[in-house]
Write an enzyme that holds these catalytic residues in place. Structure first.
Site, PDB file in Angstrom:
ATOM      1  N   GLU A  66       3.422   1.919  -1.660  1.00 20.66           N
ATOM      2  CA  GLU A  66       3.850   2.259  -3.020  1.00 20.66           C
ATOM      3  C   GLU A  66       2.681   2.683  -3.916  1.00 20.66           C
ATOM      4  O   GLU A  66       2.899   3.151  -5.038  1.00 20.66           O
ATOM      5  CB  GLU A  66       4.559   1.067  -3.665  1.00 20.66           C
ATOM      6  CG  GLU A  66       5.974   0.815  -3.169  1.00 20.66           C
ATOM      7  CD  GLU A  66       6.042   0.178  -1.794  1.00 20.66           C
ATOM      8  OE1 GLU A  66       5.079  -0.524  -1.427  1.00 20.66           O
ATOM      9  OE2 GLU A  66       7.040   0.407  -1.080  1.00 20.66           O
ATOM     10  N   ALA A 106       0.823  -1.217   0.000  1.00 25.61           N
ATOM     11  CA  ALA A 106       0.000   0.000   0.000  1.00 25.61           C
ATOM     12  C   ALA A 106       0.856   1.266   0.000  1.00 25.61           C
ATOM     13  O   ALA A 106       0.456   2.297  -0.551  1.00 25.61           O
ATOM     14  CB  ALA A 106      -0.932  -0.010   1.208  1.00 25.61           C
ATOM     15  N   HIS A 133       4.288   0.416  12.317  1.00 22.97           N
ATOM     16  CA  HIS A 133       4.405   0.435  10.860  1.00 22.97           C
ATOM     17  C   HIS A 133       3.037   0.638  10.189  1.00 22.97           C
ATOM     18  O   HIS A 133       2.916   1.377   9.210  1.00 22.97           O
ATOM     19  CB  HIS A 133       5.030  -0.889  10.386  1.00 22.97           C
ATOM     20  CG  HIS A 133       5.568  -0.841   8.992  1.00 22.97           C
ATOM     21  ND1 HIS A 133       6.517   0.058   8.584  1.00 22.97           N
ATOM     22  CD2 HIS A 133       5.283  -1.592   7.888  1.00 22.97           C
ATOM     23  CE1 HIS A 133       6.787  -0.132   7.306  1.00 22.97           C
ATOM     24  NE2 HIS A 133       6.043  -1.129   6.857  1.00 22.97           N
ATOM     25  N   ALA A 153      -4.505  -3.723   1.284  1.00 19.79           N
ATOM     26  CA  ALA A 153      -4.996  -4.116   2.611  1.00 19.79           C
ATOM     27  C   ALA A 153      -3.900  -3.847   3.627  1.00 19.79           C
ATOM     28  O   ALA A 153      -2.814  -4.441   3.548  1.00 19.79           O
ATOM     29  CB  ALA A 153      -5.382  -5.587   2.624  1.00 19.79           C
TER      30      ALA A 153
HETATM   31  N1  INI Z   1       1.817  -3.087   3.079  1.00 11.88           N
HETATM   32  C1  INI Z   1       0.501  -3.326   2.924  1.00 11.88           C
HETATM   33  O1  INI Z   1      -0.041  -3.177   1.812  1.00 11.88           O
HETATM   34  N2  INI Z   1      -0.232  -3.750   3.998  1.00 11.88           N
HETATM   35  C2  INI Z   1       0.308  -3.921   5.242  1.00 11.88           C
HETATM   36  O2  INI Z   1      -0.416  -4.321   6.177  1.00 11.88           O
HETATM   37  C3  INI Z   1       1.689  -3.651   5.415  1.00 11.88           C
HETATM   38  N3  INI Z   1       2.305  -3.822   6.717  1.00 11.88           N
HETATM   39  O3  INI Z   1       1.576  -3.957   7.698  1.00 11.88           O
HETATM   40  O4  INI Z   1       3.498  -3.783   6.841  1.00 11.88           O
HETATM   41  C4  INI Z   1       2.440  -3.232   4.296  1.00 11.88           C
HETATM   42  N4  INI Z   1       3.736  -2.967   4.398  1.00 11.88           N
HETATM   43  C5  INI Z   1       4.592  -2.862   3.246  1.00 11.88           C
HETATM   44  C6  INI Z   1       4.622  -1.463   2.671  1.00 11.88           C
HETATM   45  O5  INI Z   1       3.426  -1.195   1.952  1.00 11.88           O
HETATM   46  C7  INI Z   1       5.787  -1.297   1.691  1.00 11.88           C
HETATM   47  O6  INI Z   1       5.650  -2.176   0.613  1.00 11.88           O
HETATM   48  C8  INI Z   1       7.140  -1.533   2.366  1.00 11.88           C
HETATM   49  O7  INI Z   1       7.261  -0.753   3.534  1.00 11.88           O
HETATM   50  C9  INI Z   1       8.294  -1.185   1.409  1.00 11.88           C
HETATM   51  O8  INI Z   1       8.244   0.197   1.043  1.00 11.88           O
END
Ligand code: INI
Length: 157
Positions: free
Chosen positions: A60, A58, A90, A82
């Site tokens: 990105e 999410a 985070h 989601a």
């Molecule tokens: N990305 C999600 O789409 N949902 C999540 O619940 C989530 N959690 O909880 O960490 C999540 N993290 C990844 C984030 O979107 C990035 O892809 C990552 O931080 C790299 O930039």
């Protein structure tokens, strides 16, 4: 008194739609995508007028949405993801940045961006909102995109 009301309907079948999908929590997001595609199809949108863009998570989504908006090929963008609360902060950053980011693109580019990014406290809540007892947020986002495409056309006319 007769008050003029301007609103959209759900018959923007000739519109072009881009769907940006976060891969994180794919078991939920794929159901959101199914819901969105089904809704567009049942409102007459042809597969040729839909494209799917996948991103890691999410966080990105806003950058991809911005790039797509800049291409000016689509009438609306549907963002699907989601974000599920975990044991660390985070969740707060990812959920806040994703919704803030897509809202900013919507305003900067004057283009409907439907927010189909779930932000929930548990996997159970995510499942409930992705095609079980609390509906399908992907389908709702697609409905919102259809309506906004129609409304934007009426406001521009
Ligand atoms: N990305 C999600 O789409 N949902 C999540 O619940 C989530 N959690 O909880 O960490 C999540 N993290 C990844 C984030 O979107 C990035 O892809 C990552 O931080 C790299 O930039």
């Amino acid at each position: 008194m007769s008050v003029q009301t301007v609103e959209g309907d759900f018959v923007s079948a000739d519109g072009k739609y881009a769907i940006v999908v976060g891969r994180f929590n794919a078991f939920v997001v794929e159901s959101l995508l199914e819901g969105a595609l089904d809704t567009l199809k049942r409102h007459g949108v042809s597969e040729d007028n839909v494209r799917i863009i996948r991103v890691p998570g999410a966080f990105e989504i806003p950058l991809a949405v911005k790039k797509i908006a800049g291409q000016k090929k689509d009438d609306a963008i549907i963002a699907l993801g989601a974000v599920i609360r975990g044991g660390t902060p985070h969740f707060e950053y990812v959920s806040a940045e994703s919704s803030k980011g897509i809202a900013q693109v919507m305003m900067d580019y004057d283009l409907p961006v439907a927010n189909g990014i779930l932000t929930v406290n548990s996997i159970e809540q995510a499942v409930e909102r992705s095609g079980t007892k609390a509906g399908n947020k992907g389908a709702e986002a697609a409905m919102s995109a259809l309506e906004m495409v129609s409304l934007m056309r009426r406001l521009e006319a």
